[in-house]
Scaffold this active site. Sequence first.
Site, PDB file in Angstrom:
ATOM      1  N   LYS A  50      67.687  90.850 119.992  1.00 21.17           N
ATOM      2  CA  LYS A  50      67.208  91.546 118.694  1.00 21.17           C
ATOM      3  C   LYS A  50      68.114  90.935 117.550  1.00 21.17           C
ATOM      4  O   LYS A  50      67.644  90.875 116.425  1.00 21.17           O
ATOM      5  CB  LYS A  50      67.231  93.144 119.073  1.00 21.17           C
ATOM      6  CG  LYS A  50      67.350  93.885 117.623  1.00 21.17           C
ATOM      7  CD  LYS A  50      67.478  95.416 117.918  1.00 21.17           C
ATOM      8  CE  LYS A  50      69.098  95.602 118.196  1.00 21.17           C
ATOM      9  NZ  LYS A  50      69.945  95.659 117.060  1.00 21.17           N
ATOM     10  N   THR A  51      69.273  91.172 117.580  1.00 25.16           N
ATOM     11  CA  THR A  51      70.000  90.707 116.463  1.00 25.16           C
ATOM     12  C   THR A  51      69.914  89.187 116.053  1.00 25.16           C
ATOM     13  O   THR A  51      69.765  88.964 114.971  1.00 25.16           O
ATOM     14  CB  THR A  51      71.682  90.705 116.624  1.00 25.16           C
ATOM     15  OG1 THR A  51      71.949  92.057 117.317  1.00 25.16           O
ATOM     16  CG2 THR A  51      72.595  90.365 115.674  1.00 25.16           C
ATOM     17  N   ASP A  78      67.046  97.160 110.914  1.00 25.62           N
ATOM     18  CA  ASP A  78      67.593  97.228 112.394  1.00 25.62           C
ATOM     19  C   ASP A  78      67.659  98.555 113.039  1.00 25.62           C
ATOM     20  O   ASP A  78      67.743  99.564 112.293  1.00 25.62           O
ATOM     21  CB  ASP A  78      68.921  96.477 112.320  1.00 25.62           C
ATOM     22  CG  ASP A  78      69.234  96.120 113.918  1.00 25.62           C
ATOM     23  OD1 ASP A  78      68.400  96.214 114.554  1.00 25.62           O
ATOM     24  OD2 ASP A  78      70.432  95.763 113.988  1.00 25.62           O
ATOM     25  N   GLU A  79      67.497  98.740 114.302  1.00 22.73           N
ATOM     26  CA  GLU A  79      67.628 100.029 114.949  1.00 22.73           C
ATOM     27  C   GLU A  79      66.708 101.146 114.217  1.00 22.73           C
ATOM     28  O   GLU A  79      66.798 101.985 114.085  1.00 22.73           O
ATOM     29  CB  GLU A  79      68.901 100.451 114.805  1.00 22.73           C
ATOM     30  CG  GLU A  79      69.804  99.498 115.661  1.00 22.73           C
ATOM     31  CD  GLU A  79      69.603  99.479 117.048  1.00 22.73           C
ATOM     32  OE1 GLU A  79      69.072  99.957 117.603  1.00 22.73           O
ATOM     33  OE2 GLU A  79      70.875  98.670 117.608  1.00 22.73           O
ATOM     34  N   GLN A 137      65.659 103.010 123.406  1.00 22.14           N
ATOM     35  CA  GLN A 137      67.082 103.313 123.415  1.00 22.14           C
ATOM     36  C   GLN A 137      67.255 104.383 122.130  1.00 22.14           C
ATOM     37  O   GLN A 137      68.229 104.355 121.718  1.00 22.14           O
ATOM     38  CB  GLN A 137      67.864 102.075 122.852  1.00 22.14           C
ATOM     39  CG  GLN A 137      67.611 100.924 124.001  1.00 22.14           C
ATOM     40  CD  GLN A 137      68.466  99.559 123.608  1.00 22.14           C
ATOM     41  OE1 GLN A 137      69.584  99.830 123.670  1.00 22.14           O
ATOM     42  NE2 GLN A 137      67.881  98.520 123.340  1.00 22.14           N
ATOM     43  N   ARG A 170      74.035  98.435 129.528  1.00 30.20           N
ATOM     44  CA  ARG A 170      75.082  98.002 128.895  1.00 30.20           C
ATOM     45  C   ARG A 170      76.024  97.044 129.654  1.00 30.20           C
ATOM     46  O   ARG A 170      76.850  96.159 129.264  1.00 30.20           O
ATOM     47  CB  ARG A 170      76.293  99.175 128.648  1.00 30.20           C
ATOM     48  CG  ARG A 170      76.002 100.316 127.660  1.00 30.20           C
ATOM     49  CD  ARG A 170      75.216  99.838 126.329  1.00 30.20           C
ATOM     50  NE  ARG A 170      73.996  99.715 126.488  1.00 30.20           N
ATOM     51  CZ  ARG A 170      73.242  98.754 125.628  1.00 30.20           C
ATOM     52  NH1 ARG A 170      73.803  98.268 124.625  1.00 30.20           N
ATOM     53  NH2 ARG A 170      71.746  99.016 125.679  1.00 30.20           N
TER      54      ARG A 170
END
Length: 683
Positions: A35-36, A224-225, A255, A639
């Site tokens: 994603k980043t 983002d997010e 998430q 994670r």
Amino acid sequence: MNQPNYLKDLNKEQLAAVTSPLGPTLVLAGAGSGKTRTIIHRLAYLIDSLSVKPEQIIAVTFTNKAAQEMKVRTADLLSKTVLGKGLLIGTFHSISARFLRRHASLLDYSNKFSIYDQADQLSLIRSILKDLSWSPRQVSPGAVLANISRAKADLITPIDYQEVKVNDQFSKMVSQVYVLYQTALKKNQAMDFDDLLSQQVYLWQNHPALLKKYQTTWPYILVDEYQDTNRAQYVWTKLLAGNQANLYAVGDDWQSIYSWRGADFGNILRFQKDYPTAKTYKLEQNYRSSQSIISLSNSVMVKAENKSDKKLWTKNNLGRPVQIVELYDESVEADWVTGEIIGLSNQQESLKEKNNQVELTYLSGDSDDSLSKVSQGWRYYGTGQELSGLAILYRTNAQSRALEEACLKKGLPYHLVGGVRFYERREVKDILSYLRLLLNPWDSASWQRAILSPSRGLGLATIDKVVVTAQDKKISLLDKSLLEQLNLPTSKKQLVVEFMDLYQRWLNILPGISVEKLIDEVTVRSGLKKQLLDGTSEGEARFENIEELKTVATERAPGQGMEALEKFLTDVALWQDQDKLTASQGGLTLMTLHSAKGLEFDTVFLTGLEEGLFPHSSSFNDPKELEEERRLCYVGLTRARKMVYCTYTTNRRLFGSVMVGLPSRFLNDFPKELVEFNLPSPF
């Protein structure tokens, strides 16, 4: 035409998302799917391939840590000069604070307004409850603040609250406090975190010309997010995007775990409805975790009803099955988990080399003096895993007690996220109060704290009298004309004059002094240094925290004068727990599942997987909350890169009572072929 280098290392789906045409775009990025990388390469694509000017782009994240990572990686991908050309990257709160300081006068605020953190907010709420003669036993300050915060996140003003929320006795009390709280903030020329968003939205909604200017200045927006946006952030983004809607939103509804603080993952699911011409891309290849972990994570989310349609997959090895361990109680659980960690790290002791000697040492968590002792040089001898790659996750903060005790007993160095925050320690807040008053002389909370640290012989009655008079007469707390309005004994008046003289000295030297040197000056002349260095080890440790604050000032606010001080105080106010967590700190990580989002570790221990604890009992009567608990489980599993342990107990002492433990329903969702029951030794 040759493809730019920054596009060559993307997979097919990432490339499509990065090179999407201008206009509204949604990227549904699964855990560990890059994603980043995608959002950073999109920045590069806009600037390099579409010739968008850096100063026309605004990129918004949710944490300071994520914003910093984005800045560093963007600079590495293009050049460091890009950041200097006006590319704006930051959190919703930091960007809003920057905008509000430019236009504070439209809100009848000074552009030097203070930003109150949670401790400041609670202190103000307690003061209001005291004025109302309401006991904390009658009404919880924390509960009142939580309701006010949620109202602001939903863009509900004090007046609106009375109309839509007052339906029971507690709501009526909150409504009354809310009005007084906002009035007190205004008198102190202060805003809290939620104000930074709601006030910015108010400005744009009520000043169309100003909004148009911002839309023209920043026509390209990346968020983002996106699944974590609350009502205020959603409206903030929609207003800035305007009709042109060059909005590039990246997120993962799977998430979304923050509804308790106002986040609405429906925002991401409604994106296509909000922007009918939007293009949607899915990133489903996971680069982080083993096949076992990914398959297990998918199996948990299969039962979620309200979600986007995607399925994670990976080319990584199958890896070890997830370990499920049944234990007797929380003490046995903590002992077993820490014992397993020692086995994984192949260590009985934590060793550090220093001056050609080997000394035995450990870090005892997030106590007042532990952070200053974090070593950059932790090494663990043997063939096992680094402790920095291991994490213990739990549903509630109360679970950390038994785990911390087990770490201390075994000498395991650990880092507790969510403990006593560095900036909430008494001596640090004392210094920050002194500094905030330099920036905002109407901040009564900072004035009261500063004049009492150390004590100068002024009683609370005198201090209250000064504050009330200053606010009634609208006089700065550092203006000596205030004394003419007060009927104080000569001795008391002299004490206030001496305090004001200190500030006049600091204001005189401020233009030519760094924040680091200013902290030195304030610590000495205020008397704090003398008070702290009282010959005790505790006092020395507390003084070391002020020394550490100087390091922060050097890193975050180079330069001199009021501008550097303002930047420093803003950065400190918006600091978050995750910002201090780096791989180089060493030691095992202990944190809640909510705090773990956005992080990754080689091995993760998910503890307390019992009905009523995880999923939490508070979710049992609300299908939406139960769905969020499921997403929280998904976040915890993803994670991990290599290994996952899931533990549950048959008995647990928590919140003063003993609960009989039943395995979490989520464990029943795990495919049997992907798990292994790990029976602890009875000895």
